[in-house]
Write an enzyme that holds these catalytic residues in place. Sequence first.
Site, PDB file in Angstrom:
ATOM      1  CG  ASP A  25      -1.720   1.237   1.417  1.00 46.65           C
ATOM      2  OD1 ASP A  25      -2.151   1.519   2.546  1.00 46.65           O
ATOM      3  OD2 ASP A  25      -1.930   1.942   0.394  1.00 46.65           O
ATOM      4  CG  ASP A  29      -6.109   2.668   0.271  1.00 43.88           C
ATOM      5  OD1 ASP A  29      -6.667   2.802  -0.833  1.00 43.88           O
ATOM      6  OD2 ASP A  29      -5.150   1.869   0.461  1.00 43.88           O
ATOM      7  CG  ASP A  33      -1.279   1.662  -3.710  1.00 50.21           C
ATOM      8  OD1 ASP A  33      -1.710   2.227  -2.676  1.00 50.21           O
ATOM      9  OD2 ASP A  33      -0.060   1.557  -3.976  1.00 50.21           O
ATOM     10  CG  ASP A 102      -5.423 -12.724 -13.929  1.00 53.44           C
ATOM     11  OD1 ASP A 102      -5.037 -13.175 -12.842  1.00 53.44           O
ATOM     12  OD2 ASP A 102      -6.113 -13.365 -14.744  1.00 53.44           O
ATOM     13  CG  ASP A 203      -9.950 -16.115 -14.280  1.00 53.49           C
ATOM     14  OD1 ASP A 203      -9.254 -16.521 -13.346  1.00 53.49           O
ATOM     15  OD2 ASP A 203     -11.188 -16.034 -14.230  1.00 53.49           O
ATOM     16  CD  GLU A 245      -7.550 -20.593 -13.171  1.00 52.92           C
ATOM     17  OE1 GLU A 245      -8.296 -19.734 -13.640  1.00 52.92           O
ATOM     18  OE2 GLU A 245      -7.548 -20.881 -11.955  1.00 52.92           O
ATOM     19  CG  HIS A 317      -4.825 -15.629  -6.938  1.00 51.96           C
ATOM     20  ND1 HIS A 317      -4.268 -16.226  -8.060  1.00 51.96           N
ATOM     21  CD2 HIS A 317      -6.136 -15.480  -7.234  1.00 51.96           C
ATOM     22  CE1 HIS A 317      -5.188 -16.394  -8.975  1.00 51.96           C
ATOM     23  NE2 HIS A 317      -6.334 -15.971  -8.503  1.00 51.96           N
ATOM     24  CG  ASP A 318      -7.400 -19.085  -7.104  1.00 54.67           C
ATOM     25  OD1 ASP A 318      -7.421 -19.293  -8.322  1.00 54.67           O
ATOM     26  OD2 ASP A 318      -7.918 -18.080  -6.557  1.00 54.67           O
TER      27      ASP A 318
HETATM   28  O1  TEU Z   1      -9.976 -19.575 -10.538  1.00 54.08           O
HETATM   29  C1  TEU Z   1     -10.736 -20.584 -11.147  1.00 54.08           C
HETATM   30  C2  TEU Z   1     -11.040 -21.655 -10.232  1.00 54.08           C
HETATM   31  O2  TEU Z   1     -11.581 -22.634 -10.646  1.00 54.08           O
HETATM   32  C3  TEU Z   1     -10.626 -21.568  -8.836  1.00 54.08           C
HETATM   33  O3  TEU Z   1     -11.320 -20.498  -8.204  1.00 54.08           O
HETATM   34  C4  TEU Z   1     -10.979 -22.850  -8.155  1.00 54.08           C
HETATM   35  O4  TEU Z   1     -12.344 -23.096  -8.394  1.00 54.08           O
HETATM   36  C5  TEU Z   1     -10.819 -22.756  -6.704  1.00 54.08           C
HETATM   37  O5  TEU Z   1      -9.769 -21.893  -6.422  1.00 54.08           O
HETATM   38  C6  TEU Z   1     -10.540 -24.157  -6.234  1.00 54.08           C
HETATM   39  O6  TEU Z   1      -9.555 -24.118  -5.275  1.00 54.08           O
HETATM   40  C7  TEU Z   1      -9.917 -18.390 -11.285  1.00 54.08           C
HETATM   41  C8  TEU Z   1      -9.180 -17.371 -10.448  1.00 54.08           C
HETATM   42  O7  TEU Z   1      -7.844 -17.811 -10.229  1.00 54.08           O
HETATM   43  C9  TEU Z   1      -9.939 -17.218  -9.150  1.00 54.08           C
HETATM   44  O8  TEU Z   1      -9.247 -16.362  -8.248  1.00 54.08           O
HETATM   45  C10 TEU Z   1     -11.312 -16.658  -9.467  1.00 54.08           C
HETATM   46  O9  TEU Z   1     -12.063 -16.611  -8.261  1.00 54.08           O
HETATM   47  C11 TEU Z   1     -12.049 -17.548 -10.486  1.00 54.08           C
HETATM   48  O10 TEU Z   1     -11.235 -17.927 -11.577  1.00 54.08           O
HETATM   49  C12 TEU Z   1     -13.214 -16.785 -11.095  1.00 54.08           C
HETATM   50  O11 TEU Z   1     -12.705 -15.754 -11.898  1.00 54.08           O
END
Ligand code: TEU
Length: 542
Positions: A25, A29, A33, A102, A203, A245, A317-318
């Site tokens: 940041d 805030d 960013d 992305d 994505d 992805e 990030h997932d």
């Molecule tokens: O993720 C696709 C996705 O299938 C994942 O969210 C998965 O379902 C989940 O993480 C299972 O662990 C992409 C992006 O990386 C995610 O951040 C988004 O939420 C999603 O698409 C929708 O855009």
Amino acid sequence: MLDKTKFGWWKSAVFYQIYPKSFQDSDGDGLGDIPGIISRLDYLETLGVDGVWLSPVCASPQADNGYDISDYRAIWPPFGTLRDMERLIAEAKKRGISIIMDLVLNHTSDEHPWFREALRGRDNPYHDYYVWRDGTPDCPPNDMRACFGGPAWEYVPELQQYYFHQFAVKQPDLNWDNPQVRRELYDMIRFWVDKGVEGFRLDVIDQIAKEPDRKITARGPRLHEYVRELSANAFLEPGLVTVGEAWSADPEEAKRWSARDGSELSMVFQFEHITLDQGPEKWDVRPLELVKLKRCLERWQRELHGQGWNSLFLNNHDLPRIVSRWGDPGKYRVQSAKCLAALLHGLEGTPYIYQGEELGMTNIPLALEDYEDLETVNMIAERREKGFSDGEILASARARSRDNARTPMQWDDSKNAGFTTGTPWFFGNPNYREINAAAALRDPESVFWFYRRLIALRKELAVLREGDFALLCPEDPAVFAYVRRTAREKLLVVCNMTGNEQAFAGPPEFASGRLLLSNYEDDRKTPGLLRPWETRMEYLEG
Ligand code: TEU
């Protein structure tokens, strides 16, 4: 210096993923960013990465933290302005770092002007930008479920129709069968290429050719037709790096995705290895069986060698933090983080480092009410409904929630880990006092400098970029070891994936090998023995 105008430059590169909301940041805030990212480019240059994949920065109501875009050509104001974005691209380029954006092409936000128009009537020119079916309130077109829980159909009484959404209700799927939709998206991509963006992460690209009437989401019949058209109309420059992805990809599909004639993408993120430690759902946690992981990665290495191109990742990030998932976040945190890094970076493909992975950042132990990610929040409600105990649900969330990866980056041991002078948008990990970039930069034995060495080796050693792959001790449940070979070089990568000593007798020819890298300070090699989480990279020439 890599020639980024040439197709395939990414085969010598290492990329870094930034989740902008949690990186740095600059204005207090509490939200990361773009100016904050600019202020950290010297850090990334020190690490030695060649490109940065930015999770979405475009205008968004943030229902899914930016993966719900309401304007593809504007920056979400808390992240900054288009001018900031142009500055980031220019400043990164000065440091040899490409910006990879992305692209969320499967769906928009329900606050996108296209969708607002589509709601105005069945004959509105934008109505067919989305996927609609006639219906009545109590009778959806079918029983398809959305990825984040609940039905995949949302009823709009004014239209007496449902719209289709594979993800959140606020993420209506775009209708890729509509050529006007495709044209709009290609034009938008060229807008960003013209601004100097040098690559894209796509994505859920394997879900764009959905056919909901046949309950098809991934790998729809027209998928590769659309991807080839996308590539031919938007990815015109041979040096544009594109990574899709593709949760549904297997090696055969991945060869098509990463076709060497550039007719589709550069590579895909496949997830077979990431799903080996779960049951029917990701929340059903299972122990990782190393032999399964070895077989999986061996197959991907063998099948794509000379036939396509792999991405290499263990974090994003997932996903939960890999050192908590498959390593040891406690006593052997540093050794296990380095061991997992060597395992991955010794393979053929393009490695991706997720922000904080280079520090050995760990999962965060939250309380159920603290979770922010809508996928996790929906799971908590759904599993409570199904009668799971809060203890069972909390164990699943702590192990697998995407929120584990979204805690603010840990820069130093000052308040909020140097991420913000304000109130951070999300909980910071209390271990930031020990685990932070400032401490890592001061410590020559830190995970950070180990990653920097791995990144440098990829440029130095042809065997890393193009060697074949031979798995050693395939049935050993504790040691992951393999050899990469070219005509002139050989590389041995050995990883003890446990917290106990393990016997390992490497190939005799490596007795005279040169030690390139190890995660024990004394580099002592006890013949036939590996220390807890010990990893070694040994090199032979000729
Ligand atoms: O993720 C696709 C996705 O299938 C994942 O969210 C998965 O379902 C989940 O993480 C299972 O662990 C992409 C992006 O990386 C995610 O951040 C988004 O939420 C999603 O698409 C929708 O855009």
